[in-house]
Design a protein around this motif. Sequence first.
Motif, short mmCIF file in Angstrom:
data_model
loop_
_atom_site.label_atom_id
_atom_site.label_comp_id
_atom_site.label_asym_id
_atom_site.label_seq_id
_atom_site.Cartn_x
_atom_site.Cartn_y
_atom_site.Cartn_z
N HIS A 217 -3.34 -27.71 -9.95
CA HIS A 217 -3.32 -28.89 -10.81
C HIS A 217 -4.28 -29.97 -10.35
CE1 HIS A 217 0.71 -27.19 -11.97
NE2 HIS A 217 0.27 -27.58 -13.16
N SER A 218 -5.19 -29.63 -9.43
CA SER A 218 -6.06 -30.66 -8.84
C SER A 218 -7.23 -31.06 -9.73
CB SER A 218 -6.58 -30.19 -7.48
OG SER A 218 -7.34 -28.99 -7.61
N SER A 219 -7.42 -30.37 -10.85
CA SER A 219 -8.46 -30.75 -11.81
C SER A 219 -8.09 -30.17 -13.17
CB SER A 219 -9.84 -30.23 -11.37
OG SER A 219 -9.91 -28.81 -11.50
N GLU A 220 -8.86 -30.53 -14.18
CA GLU A 220 -8.63 -29.94 -15.50
C GLU A 220 -8.91 -28.44 -15.48
OE1 GLU A 220 -9.80 -32.62 -19.06
OE2 GLU A 220 -11.16 -33.21 -17.42
N HIS A 221 -9.92 -28.05 -14.74
CA HIS A 221 -10.33 -26.64 -14.67
C HIS A 221 -10.56 -26.30 -13.20
CE1 HIS A 221 -11.01 -26.76 -19.04
NE2 HIS A 221 -11.56 -27.94 -18.82
N THR A 222 -9.66 -25.51 -12.62
CA THR A 222 -9.73 -25.16 -11.20
C THR A 222 -9.92 -23.65 -11.04
OG1 THR A 222 -8.24 -26.99 -10.65
CG2 THR A 222 -8.53 -25.27 -8.98
N ARG A 223 -10.84 -23.29 -10.18
CA ARG A 223 -11.09 -21.87 -9.89
C ARG A 223 -11.24 -21.70 -8.38
NH1 ARG A 223 -15.94 -20.86 -12.65
NH2 ARG A 223 -17.17 -21.36 -10.81
N VAL A 224 -10.64 -20.64 -7.85
CA VAL A 224 -10.71 -20.35 -6.42
C VAL A 224 -11.40 -19.02 -6.22
CG1 VAL A 224 -9.39 -20.03 -4.29
CG2 VAL A 224 -8.55 -21.61 -6.05
N TRP A 225 -12.33 -18.98 -5.28
CA TRP A 225 -12.95 -17.73 -4.86
C TRP A 225 -12.58 -17.50 -3.40
CZ3 TRP A 225 -18.78 -17.20 -6.61
CH2 TRP A 225 -18.82 -16.98 -7.99
#
Length: 414
Positions: A217-225
């Motif tokens: 929930h740390s941004s509108e659009h979050t992605r982790v690699w």
Amino acid sequence: MDPELQSIATENYQFQNWAKTFKCRPELLFEPRTEAQVVKIVRLAQQQKKRVRVFGSGHSPSDLACSSEFLVNIDHMDRMLSVDREQCVVSVQGGTSLHKLHVVLKENGLAMSNLGSISDQTIAGVMATASHGTGAHFGCLSTSIVDMTLVTANGDVVRCSASENSDLFKAAQCHLGALGIVVRVSLLVEPAFRLEAIQRPYKFFDDILPNWDEVLHSSEHTRVWWYPHTDDCVVWRANRTTKPVSSPAAPSATLAQKAQNWWYDRFLGFHFYQSILNLTRFRPSTIPYLTQFMFATVHKRPFAIVDDSHKIFNFDCLFPQYVNEWAIDWNDAPAALRELNEFINNNDLKVHFPVEIRFVDEDDIWLSPAYGRKTCYIGVIMYRPYGKPVPYKKYWKAYEDIMRKYGGRPHWAK
């Protein structure tokens, strides 16, 4: 055969998907330009008892589009039909590519609310599999559909929406090509916007997994690699902004910025990486060292860029690859990822980075992987340098077993 159909039919055509993982040679390829031609194709197939499959860009790494009978490509059906700027609704033909849609939307001061990693696909194709981007409060792309028009198996032209043929609509929002050929789609969009994307390195098992809910929930659009064989990861966060464009790909970028971008992204990130990956085919034990080098040299670098939304959402998927992606409840994702890491380490697997982690809001689309639950998509990858094969089945089997344990649902296009 009808002379009009003869003019759009091709024999001895070989279809091959983008990843070069599947190919087929249909009896006939049809390339219609009108809905009337689509109707004729379907009725001919009905008369001759042939199956019909449709493809657009062929970007799915699966065999979903393959057929030995009739294959239909709707790339020529790519017109914008209407734009309602006040209601933020656009109507397009099903063969319109996302790339073309972005151009038309920008001309009208509009944009898609969310996107996946690429825009090569057609609208009909990307919606057929409930493809997705990332964002805890954003549904899959199919949730943006306002109405659809299909040519069904008996040649009827049927329109459906939430208020018209509503059951068909819920099925057609993710239909896998089983309900007919999508010839028209209306989409809910929004006023054009820019995104600021910020990417930073973190420790995956120490920083990210223990703070899972906060991260997603740390941004509108979050992605982790996550980079297997390491505790390293990067978190990409994007938010809407009114800041001016600031990107090494922008016309205003300096020569030094463009040169640096080419060095890291194109030379090291693409050409060098592919060439060394090819060598690791002969000595897989070196893959973890290559991963560590690429992270330290290329991916660890923090960055912040601002650009038009679709340019931020999309990125280069590099070269052909095997990919597998499943959706689970996002609350179960940390446990599943720890199990995947344990399997990789305990079974001497040597796998490629990244494990891509994205988030999608729940929806009510019958075949959507996000139906009825807040969803985390976990994607694994094994690149095929220069199109060469690499071992992946043991990795896939273990990954899928873990996903099934947590009630996983496969991404239909992968």
